[in-house]
Scaffold this active site. Structure first.
Site, PDB file in Angstrom:
ATOM      1  CB  THR A  50      -0.904   0.008   1.253  1.00 26.18           C
ATOM      2  OG1 THR A  50      -1.676  -1.194   1.230  1.00 26.18           O
ATOM      3  CG2 THR A  50      -1.838   1.194   1.273  1.00 26.18           C
ATOM      4  CE  LYS A  55       1.991   4.872  15.001  1.00 27.88           C
ATOM      5  NZ  LYS A  55       0.538   4.802  14.725  1.00 27.88           N
TER       6      LYS A  55
END
Lengths: 382, 382
Positions: free
Chosen positions: B10, B187
């Site tokens: 993707t 993150k």
């Protein structure tokens, strides 16, 4: 890199203090007015800076077009990188400075001129390299946002909100540029120059908050809205650039409503990145100084260009931008635009228009005001 | 600069398409699995990239620690700049890669690994050079934000929201890392590494949304709250770094409530810049590809460093972070924490604690769950 600073006011002091602690940067001479050179690092002539071979970067935080423009030209021609927080300078002379910087192989960066501490133009100029920017804008004036927030959260009058903003140092003694939307307009001009390589200098429209009353505030709140002053810029389908400033009404789902006090919210919409929103303090010593410092650090890392040397001054065309508007006019005055709803409140009448162009709305308000009518209008946010 | 791409899923497809149009960049060879090399630009061996002198940058968008780590080392040792969207790789091997990049005088950037299209780490790494960062965090996982938004705006069950997120391609077939908060934790680890030069790998705490039910959603809404999954990192007063993920409840004034669907909101608080908030799409082909491209453009401009080579793996200490919590426990179970309020709802009981440490809350929930109790908890946002 050694950074000379032009101006030692609120922001200039902040820049010098931050330079003392920043990685890879150090403060150089600071240009002040004759008679104000009461410390060894202060100089009173621009030559002392342009002729100093140890100065790599000149950071200008004086404001105003002159003498800032002459100093900028002198710095660039002397092979110094040039950083500024001065939106009036860049709105008036940006393309010239961008070309001069290119000719002299030095940087010209001006993040601090739009959004204060919000790193908006920095990110926009980086995004432009790989994405197509569709639109730019947001809440770009902290003074008016503070006033609108005060009026809407406490019911304060416009005059009291302005006086409060002045006491807090947000508004200048002459607040005209802020409250009429001119300051926000200059900022959206810069964003257009960075995003679209066109600095729009004609065809611009700006409506501020100086017609917004406590009664308007209470009326729109009763309808579930809150008002913000929004700058908008973008590329229309015909390829022209639009750029305007006007009050906009937001319902409770809008992120704009959570932007309080003197904060700014700057946005861009990239074809690939989608909508990117940035919120932060739009003014003040340390936020603005931090934006100047980020540009200096960015020069250390190698960045040179924010406005492309190919950027040209051009015209804005706001005729294709359409919104529904809420308009307050005196009860006995007719608004020459298609009206969908109408509600009388005392001696005023609140109207909701069909979708009409920004151009048409601003012109209609101007015509009514020339006839002595008091008019407030705001676009209804989608 | 020619950019080779590792992976053609993707994001990889998006990166290649964007490279074709970007200023100063062009697509190079794309590494795919053997048998998938059905077009001339596709290659199946990493050597074809490291030995190609025309390749300047390697962009890795495969995900997973191996073989991404081996490829990253090979690229850096071959003198190629390295850009990645792979948070698992950077969370596991970031400091090693930062050192290797420095030794080979090339760049190592990973904006796309945190915040998707939001240019968070990019700005954070620039801000660090001239400002002191006090805290970092926000809504860093789009999948769970989408699920929470669905549950709270439509009353949907957790299972239906998850299935919706999977249908839309937001959640993986195995959504564990998203719903348990592990993805957001990785993150915030990266953000701490950039902001504080410490990659916290021990002492981390993460609570996801997998205990949040439709009944919890309806209860908190009746109290005027909305729930978001928030990652938090920062420097405590004793100099240690904290880093944790947990659900947080926000009242109607909070900007977090306007972050809907799969959007991310990343924040940092700078001593000078103040609070800077960035909102944008946290995932998806084009937003993520745009972040990879921004890093590539940034390398063109000269930037090399996002995580400093001096960054070291270390421990997080969450014992000094305190919040009040809303906790749902079975009515017959006692929570061993100081309780301020208590309300029975059916067979459950909702408690509000005094201010307790993040450490204490997470440990208490863990202990109750080990005894078979169903527990939901969320910090009450200030």
């Amino acid at each position: 890199m050694k950074v000379a600073v032009l101006g030692y006011g609120t922001v200039g002091f902040g820049v010098v203090e931050m330079l003392k602690k920043a990685e890879g940067l150090e403060p150089g001479p600071v240009l002040v007015r004759p008679g104000k050179d009461d410390e060894p690092f202060k100089v009173t002539s621009m030559e002392a800076i342009t002729e100093d071979p140890s100065v790599d970067v000149v950071a200008e935080v004086m404001g105003g077009v002159e003498p800032a423009f002459s100093y900028a030209c002198a710095a660039l021609k002397a092979g110094k990188h040039f950083v500024t927080s001065n939106k009036a300078l860049v709105a008036a002379k940006g393309p010239e400075l961008a070309k001069l910087a290119e000719e002299n192989h030095v940087a010209f960066l001006f993040s601090a001129a739009c959004g204060g501490g919000v790193p908006f133009l920095h990110n926009l100029s980086l995004a432009v390299q790989s994405d197509e920017i569709l639109s730019v804008g947001g809440i770009l004036n902290g003074t008016t946002n503070y006033m609108l927030d005060q009026m809407q959260s406490t019911g304060m009058s416009y005059a009291d909100a302005l006086s409060d903003a002045q006491k807090l140092g947000y508004a200048e003694a002459d607040p005209t540029a802020d409250v009429t939307g001119l300051d926000a307009l200059r900022k959206i001009m810069l964003a257009c120059a960075v995003a679209f390589e066109v600095l729009p200098v004609e065809g611009l429209l700006h409506e501020g908050i100086d017609s917004f009353s406590a009664a308007d505030s209470s009326y729109i709140q009763s309808k579930g809205f809150a008002c913000r002053l929004i700058a908008s810029g973008g590329k229309a389908e015909n390829g022209s650039v639009y750029a305007y400033v006007e009050p906009v009404l937001f319902d409770s789902s809008a992120a704009e409503r959570s932007v309080l006090k003197n904060f700014n919210m700057a946005k861009y919409n990239g074809k690939n990145a989608g909508r990117i929103v940035m919120i932060g303090q739009g003014a003040g010593r340390w936020p603005t100084a931090s934006a100047v410092l980020r540009d200096c650090s960015d020069i250390c890392s190698g960045r040179r260009i924010m406005m492309k040397p190919s950027c040209k001054a051009g015209s804005a065309d706001n005729s294709a931008c359409v919104h529904r508007y809420l308009v307050r006019v005196p009860a006995d005055v007719a608004l020459p635009l298609p009206i969908k709803e109408k509600e009388a409140v005392g001696e005023s009448c609140y109207l909701i228009t069909d979708a009409v162009s920004v151009q048409a709305m601003h012109e209609a308000a101007k015509a009514l005001r020339e006839n002595g009518a008091s008019v407030f209008f705001a676009a209804i946010g989608e």
